[in-house]
Design an enzyme around this catalytic site. Structure first.
Site, mmCIF file in Angstrom:
data_model
loop_
_atom_site.group_PDB
_atom_site.id
_atom_site.type_symbol
_atom_site.label_atom_id
_atom_site.label_comp_id
_atom_site.label_asym_id
_atom_site.label_seq_id
_atom_site.Cartn_x
_atom_site.Cartn_y
_atom_site.Cartn_z
ATOM 1 N N ASN A 31 62.337 25.859 4.761
ATOM 2 C CA ASN A 31 62.979 25.057 3.707
ATOM 3 C C ASN A 31 64.494 25.258 3.730
ATOM 4 O O ASN A 31 65.256 24.304 3.552
ATOM 5 C CB ASN A 31 62.403 25.427 2.336
ATOM 6 C CG ASN A 31 61.104 24.696 2.054
ATOM 7 O OD1 ASN A 31 61.088 23.480 1.854
ATOM 8 N ND2 ASN A 31 59.996 25.426 2.073
ATOM 9 N N ARG B 241 59.785 36.900 -4.632
ATOM 10 C CA ARG B 241 59.928 37.961 -5.635
ATOM 11 C C ARG B 241 59.878 37.346 -7.027
ATOM 12 O O ARG B 241 60.494 36.297 -7.267
ATOM 13 C CB ARG B 241 61.283 38.673 -5.492
ATOM 14 C CG ARG B 241 61.491 39.385 -4.194
ATOM 15 C CD ARG B 241 60.668 40.636 -4.053
ATOM 16 N NE ARG B 241 60.909 41.610 -5.109
ATOM 17 C CZ ARG B 241 60.147 42.696 -5.286
ATOM 18 N NH1 ARG B 241 59.117 42.919 -4.500
ATOM 19 N NH2 ARG B 241 60.413 43.545 -6.265
ATOM 20 N N LEU C 59 61.256 37.221 -10.574
ATOM 21 C CA LEU C 59 62.582 37.565 -11.086
ATOM 22 C C LEU C 59 62.498 37.964 -12.555
ATOM 23 O O LEU C 59 61.704 37.404 -13.320
ATOM 24 C CB LEU C 59 63.516 36.359 -10.908
ATOM 25 C CG LEU C 59 63.746 35.999 -9.436
ATOM 26 C CD1 LEU C 59 64.310 34.585 -9.305
ATOM 27 C CD2 LEU C 59 64.657 37.018 -8.763
ATOM 28 N N ASN D 3 63.634 26.390 -7.785
ATOM 29 C CA ASN D 3 62.577 26.974 -6.950
ATOM 30 C C ASN D 3 61.694 25.881 -6.375
ATOM 31 O O ASN D 3 61.497 24.836 -7.002
ATOM 32 C CB ASN D 3 61.703 27.904 -7.813
ATOM 33 C CG ASN D 3 60.593 28.557 -7.023
ATOM 34 O OD1 ASN D 3 60.810 29.069 -5.916
ATOM 35 N ND2 ASN D 3 59.385 28.552 -7.563
ATOM 36 N N HIS E 218 57.774 25.387 -5.235
ATOM 37 C CA HIS E 218 56.471 26.046 -5.364
ATOM 38 C C HIS E 218 55.419 25.160 -4.702
ATOM 39 O O HIS E 218 55.397 23.942 -4.930
ATOM 40 C CB HIS E 218 56.139 26.271 -6.839
ATOM 41 C CG HIS E 218 54.832 26.982 -7.024
ATOM 42 N ND1 HIS E 218 54.688 28.333 -6.777
ATOM 43 C CD2 HIS E 218 53.606 26.530 -7.376
ATOM 44 C CE1 HIS E 218 53.429 28.676 -6.994
ATOM 45 N NE2 HIS E 218 52.750 27.599 -7.353
ATOM 46 N N LEU F 69 56.809 32.507 -15.020
ATOM 47 C CA LEU F 69 56.580 32.356 -13.574
ATOM 48 C C LEU F 69 56.116 30.934 -13.219
ATOM 49 O O LEU F 69 55.174 30.415 -13.827
ATOM 50 C CB LEU F 69 55.511 33.364 -13.123
ATOM 51 C CG LEU F 69 55.175 33.340 -11.632
ATOM 52 C CD1 LEU F 69 56.338 33.835 -10.794
ATOM 53 C CD2 LEU F 69 53.923 34.161 -11.343
#
Ligand code: GAR
Length: 227
Positions: free
Chosen positions: A21, A98, A100, A114, A116, A151
């Site tokens: 990516n 990770r 965060l 992000n 996902h 998350l």
């Protein structure tokens, strides 16, 4: 009066591994000559394969190995220092594996993005392709979203769908979803660089001038799901 130039959008990319990516982000900025600069690629593992690729491209790279820090908070504090030194407009998580801390997320509020590998809010966490197969969903995909302290949650910028085919293994699905992930990041990095992305009063994403933020994998490749 001199000509006004478009401000350059400063990007930091965080990776943990192969970095496909991240490569798409770098290639898109270069190929489309976007008003953006990849200020750094940072990994939480010194041997992340993507770091070597980025280094070869002449991009500043840095490892902040999480194993060097006793606590999650100490790692996040060191990571924040490395990122802050770049003064980024956006921090792009591209296969960064990770969790965060809330303090880190608050520090970069509105800047952290992000990718996902599921159609959120379905299947947060790990092993998303196994989860999708176990649930028997007929469509699976990926989501690009702003990061919140929860998350795999936050305002959705774009989503991409792939069909689940009979006999699919998790690896088959991962490969199909990855094609769409690259398309999402290629589009979203352009929207960010051109300053099109904002949040409304309800904390929903708006992208100026862009009607469709959904993509679908077809036999012809990845296409916007509406034109
Ligand atoms: C991608 O599939 C990405 O969505 C996923 O890791 C892979 C990284 O591939 N990220 C997560 O699962 C984050 N929770 P890449 O290193 O080739 O970009």
């Amino acid at each position: 009066m001199g000509a006004t130039s478009t401000p350059v959008c400063r990007l930091v990319v965080l990776i943990s591994g192969r970095g496909s990516n991240m490569q798409t982000i770098v290639d898109t900025v270069r190929a489309q000559a976007l008003p953006a600069e990849i200020c750094a690629v940072i990994a939480n593992k010194a041997d992340a394969a993507g770091l070597a690729w980025a280094r070869e491209q002449g991009i500043p790279v840095q490892a902040v190995p999480h194993r060097d820090y006793a606590t999650r908070e100490a790692f996040d504090a060191a990571l924040a220092v490395a990122i802050d030194a770049c003064q980024p407009d956006y921090v792009l998580l591209a296969g960064f594996m990770r969790v965060l801390t809330p303090g880190f997320v608050e520090h970069f509020n509105g800047k952290l993005i992000n990718i996902h590998p599921s159609l959120l809010p379905a299947f947060p966490g790990l092993h998303t392709h196994q989860q999708a197969l176990a649930m028997g969903v007929q469509w699976h995909g990926c989501t690009l979203h702003f990061v919140t302290p929860v998350l795999d949650h936050g305002p959705i910028i774009a989503q991409g769908m792939v069909p689940v085919l009979s006999g699919d293994t998790p690896d088959d699905l991962a490969e199909r979803v990855l094609q769409v992930e690259h398309c999402l990041y290629a589009n979203v990095v352009r929207w960010l660089a051109e300053g099109l992305v904002s949040l409304d009063a309800m904390q929903r994403v708006q992208v100026r001038g862009v009607a469709s933020r959904s993509f679908v994998l077809t036999p012809q490749g990845v296409e916007p799901s509406q034109r």
